[in-house]
Scaffold this motif. Structure first.
Motif, PDB file in Angstrom:
ATOM      1  N   UNK A   1     -71.079 -35.208 -24.602  1.00 40.29           N
ATOM      2  CA  UNK A   1     -70.602 -34.000 -23.934  1.00 40.29           C
ATOM      3  C   UNK A   1     -69.105 -33.825 -24.122  1.00 40.29           C
ATOM      4  N   UNK A   2     -68.358 -34.908 -23.967  1.00 36.04           N
ATOM      5  CA  UNK A   2     -66.897 -34.837 -24.100  1.00 36.04           C
ATOM      6  C   UNK A   2     -66.470 -34.501 -25.525  1.00 36.04           C
ATOM      7  N   UNK A   3     -67.318 -34.827 -26.498  1.00 36.51           N
ATOM      8  CA  UNK A   3     -67.010 -34.502 -27.899  1.00 36.51           C
ATOM      9  C   UNK A   3     -67.725 -33.229 -28.358  1.00 36.51           C
ATOM     10  N   UNK A   4     -68.320 -32.502 -27.387  1.00 30.45           N
ATOM     11  CA  UNK A   4     -68.954 -31.201 -27.633  1.00 30.45           C
ATOM     12  C   UNK A   4     -70.164 -31.283 -28.551  1.00 30.45           C
ATOM     13  N   UNK A   5     -70.899 -32.394 -28.492  1.00 27.91           N
ATOM     14  CA  UNK A   5     -72.072 -32.554 -29.342  1.00 27.91           C
ATOM     15  C   UNK A   5     -73.348 -32.515 -28.514  1.00 27.91           C
ATOM     16  N   UNK A   6     -74.327 -31.696 -28.916  1.00 29.25           N
ATOM     17  CA  UNK A   6     -75.608 -31.695 -28.201  1.00 29.25           C
ATOM     18  C   UNK A   6     -76.451 -32.896 -28.605  1.00 29.25           C
ATOM     19  N   UNK A   7     -76.940 -33.637 -27.627  1.00 26.31           N
ATOM     20  CA  UNK A   7     -77.836 -34.755 -27.904  1.00 26.31           C
ATOM     21  C   UNK A   7     -79.088 -34.600 -27.053  1.00 26.31           C
ATOM     22  N   UNK A   8     -80.096 -35.342 -27.392  1.00 25.51           N
ATOM     23  CA  UNK A   8     -81.336 -35.306 -26.628  1.00 25.51           C
ATOM     24  C   UNK A   8     -81.288 -36.343 -25.517  1.00 25.51           C
ATOM     25  N   UNK A   9     -81.317 -35.860 -24.271  1.00 17.97           N
ATOM     26  CA  UNK A   9     -81.349 -36.809 -23.151  1.00 17.97           C
ATOM     27  C   UNK A   9     -82.652 -37.599 -23.180  1.00 17.97           C
ATOM     28  N   UNK A  10     -83.748 -36.959 -23.595  1.00 18.32           N
ATOM     29  CA  UNK A  10     -85.044 -37.647 -23.669  1.00 18.32           C
ATOM     30  C   UNK A  10     -84.982 -38.807 -24.652  1.00 18.32           C
ATOM     31  N   UNK A  11     -84.466 -38.541 -25.853  1.00 15.31           N
ATOM     32  CA  UNK A  11     -84.378 -39.585 -26.872  1.00 15.31           C
ATOM     33  C   UNK A  11     -83.439 -40.701 -26.430  1.00 15.31           C
ATOM     34  N   UNK A  12     -82.347 -40.316 -25.797  1.00 21.33           N
ATOM     35  CA  UNK A  12     -81.333 -41.297 -25.430  1.00 21.33           C
ATOM     36  C   UNK A  12     -81.834 -42.252 -24.356  1.00 21.33           C
ATOM     37  N   UNK A  13     -82.435 -41.709 -23.290  1.00 22.80           N
ATOM     38  CA  UNK A  13     -82.907 -42.594 -22.215  1.00 22.80           C
ATOM     39  C   UNK A  13     -84.100 -43.422 -22.686  1.00 22.80           C
ATOM     40  N   UNK A  14     -84.995 -42.821 -23.481  1.00 22.80           N
ATOM     41  CA  UNK A  14     -86.150 -43.589 -23.974  1.00 22.80           C
ATOM     42  C   UNK A  14     -85.693 -44.725 -24.881  1.00 22.80           C
ATOM     43  N   UNK A  15     -84.725 -44.464 -25.746  1.00 27.62           N
ATOM     44  CA  UNK A  15     -84.206 -45.503 -26.639  1.00 27.62           C
ATOM     45  C   UNK A  15     -83.491 -46.590 -25.853  1.00 27.62           C
ATOM     46  N   UNK A  16     -82.773 -46.190 -24.796  1.00 24.89           N
ATOM     47  CA  UNK A  16     -82.114 -47.184 -23.952  1.00 24.89           C
ATOM     48  C   UNK A  16     -83.147 -48.081 -23.279  1.00 24.89           C
ATOM     49  N   UNK A  17     -84.246 -47.491 -22.796  1.00 27.40           N
ATOM     50  CA  UNK A  17     -85.318 -48.282 -22.175  1.00 27.40           C
ATOM     51  C   UNK A  17     -85.926 -49.242 -23.193  1.00 27.40           C
ATOM     52  N   UNK A  18     -86.151 -48.762 -24.414  1.00 26.18           N
ATOM     53  CA  UNK A  18     -86.694 -49.631 -25.463  1.00 26.18           C
ATOM     54  C   UNK A  18     -85.736 -50.775 -25.796  1.00 26.18           C
ATOM     55  N   UNK A  19     -84.435 -50.465 -25.862  1.00 24.88           N
ATOM     56  CA  UNK A  19     -83.449 -51.508 -26.138  1.00 24.88           C
ATOM     57  C   UNK A  19     -83.393 -52.548 -25.030  1.00 24.88           C
ATOM     58  N   UNK A  20     -83.407 -52.078 -23.786  1.00 28.19           N
ATOM     59  CA  UNK A  20     -83.389 -52.989 -22.635  1.00 28.19           C
ATOM     60  C   UNK A  20     -84.659 -53.834 -22.616  1.00 28.19           C
ATOM     61  N   UNK A  21     -85.800 -53.210 -22.866  1.00 26.75           N
ATOM     62  CA  UNK A  21     -87.065 -53.948 -22.882  1.00 26.75           C
ATOM     63  C   UNK A  21     -87.097 -54.997 -23.976  1.00 26.75           C
ATOM     64  N   UNK A  22     -86.525 -54.681 -25.120  1.00 29.71           N
ATOM     65  CA  UNK A  22     -86.487 -55.639 -26.229  1.00 29.71           C
ATOM     66  C   UNK A  22     -85.635 -56.847 -25.880  1.00 29.71           C
ATOM     67  N   UNK A  23     -84.531 -56.604 -25.168  1.00 28.95           N
ATOM     68  CA  UNK A  23     -83.661 -57.716 -24.767  1.00 28.95           C
ATOM     69  C   UNK A  23     -84.318 -58.571 -23.698  1.00 28.95           C
ATOM     70  N   UNK A  24     -85.091 -57.925 -22.831  1.00 25.35           N
ATOM     71  CA  UNK A  24     -85.795 -58.676 -21.777  1.00 25.35           C
ATOM     72  C   UNK A  24     -86.837 -59.596 -22.400  1.00 25.35           C
TER      73      UNK A  24
END
Length: 331
Positions: free
Chosen positions: A269-292
């Protein structure tokens, strides 16, 4: 048809898209909080609605990027009709994925639909190649960054709290999750609500009603309100997918996923770029799950989600292009 009526249709559809985006993407902000019982579903949705509204009112950089990054509103032929086709196509895909409980991206749907309808109206020459490339890189890169950071954050937390009591850890992080979920909802508003603002401002410019891509206050207020109202309804099917089906989330995992995704979204947002909140949170969950524990993640479900990400832009583009061609027969 009178240009003001057409612009009115665009505004109505843009607010409808924002409303649907709200209940489609509610899961982004509160899925982990609800699944770990840090907040009741009702309290989580109320909090997400308020924070979505606040976030949407404070920023406009992404709106300007959406409004001029893919196509030039000053030169686009039949620009208002293009936007009508765009929004209808994106709404159809959002409703289909919501119905089946697939955490697809509203951002991908909108950008894919806009690209398809612009090409249908003006050919590939109508696409701003550099702006389109920048937006697509942000959409693709943000999930990869979120996965990596989520993995690192969870790995660090595992080391720090390796010898601590699981009960105390869960109690402490369950409280912290309230704040991280609020931050997540706030960042969702700062990025996602601006996409509808950008489309409405695009319509005003291409119709000659205003001269600049500056977002009027009434556009910000209406888009923020539509998203907040949509969020207040909630998207329970997607909440179930993200909060329980990817892997069993505990409070420390939810905290790590929320901090990761919210940070990535807010940076965009601060760099004025549109991103997918869905993709971002899902990928974060996958990354956290992989580390667990790598085997704890249901990778077959993750694969289906990733497939939906890949097909969203082309399907939305085709839908919008077909809708524009049909409209062109009558308008």
């Amino acid at each position: 048809m009178d240009i003001y009526i057409l612009v009115g249709i665009v505004i109505f559809l843009a607010l409808a898209f924002d409303f649907i985006n709200g209940f489609h993407d509610t899961a982004n902000a509160i899925a982990t909080t609800v699944s770990t019982r840090a907040l009741s579903p009702r309290a989580a949705i109320i909090m997400a609605s308020v924070m979505n509204f606040v976030g949407a009112m404070l920023f406009t950089g992404v709106a300007k990027k959406i409004g001029s990054g893919i196509a030039d509103p000053y030169t686009l032929e039949n620009g208002v009709q293009v936007l009508i086709a765009t929004l209808i196509g994106a709404i159809i895909w959002n409703l289909v994925t919501w119905w089946f409980g697939i955490p697809s991206s509203s951002s991908h749907a909108l950008i894919g639909a806009l690209t398809g309808s612009v090409i249908a109206a003006q050919g590939f020459d109508g696409i701003n190649a550099s702006g389109f490339r920048e937006i697509v890189i942000a959409l693709i890169g943000s999930p990869l960054i979120a996965f990596t950071i989520g993995f690192i954050v969870m790995w660090i937390l595992k080391i720090i709290f390796a010898k601590s009591s699981p009960h105390k850890i869960n109690k402490g992080f369950r409280t912290l999750q309230i704040f991280t979920a609020a931050f997540q909802a706030f960042t969702h508003g700062t990025n996602d609500a601006q996409k509808a603002m950008g489309i409405m401002t695009f319509a005003l410019v291409t119709a000659g009603i205003q001269d600049t891509m500056d977002v009027p206050f009434w556009v910000k207020l209406s888009a923020a309100t539509a998203m907040a109202l949509g969020t207040s309804i909630g998207g329970w099917k997607i909440i179930k997918t993200m909060g329980t089906k990817i892997f069993k989330i505990e409070p420390i995992n939810g905290f790590a996923a929320d901090v990761t995704s919210a940070s990535v979204i807010f940076t965009a947002t601060l760099t004025h770029l549109p991103v997918s909140t869905t993709h971002t949170i899902t990928s974060a969950i996958l990354g956290v799950g992989s580390a667990k524990r790598f085997s704890a993640v249901k990778w077959s479900l993750a694969g289906k989600i990733i497939v939906s990400w890949i097909i969203t832009i082309p399907i939305s583009a085709i839908l919008a292009a077909l809708i524009y061609k049909v409209m062109a027969l009558f308008m």
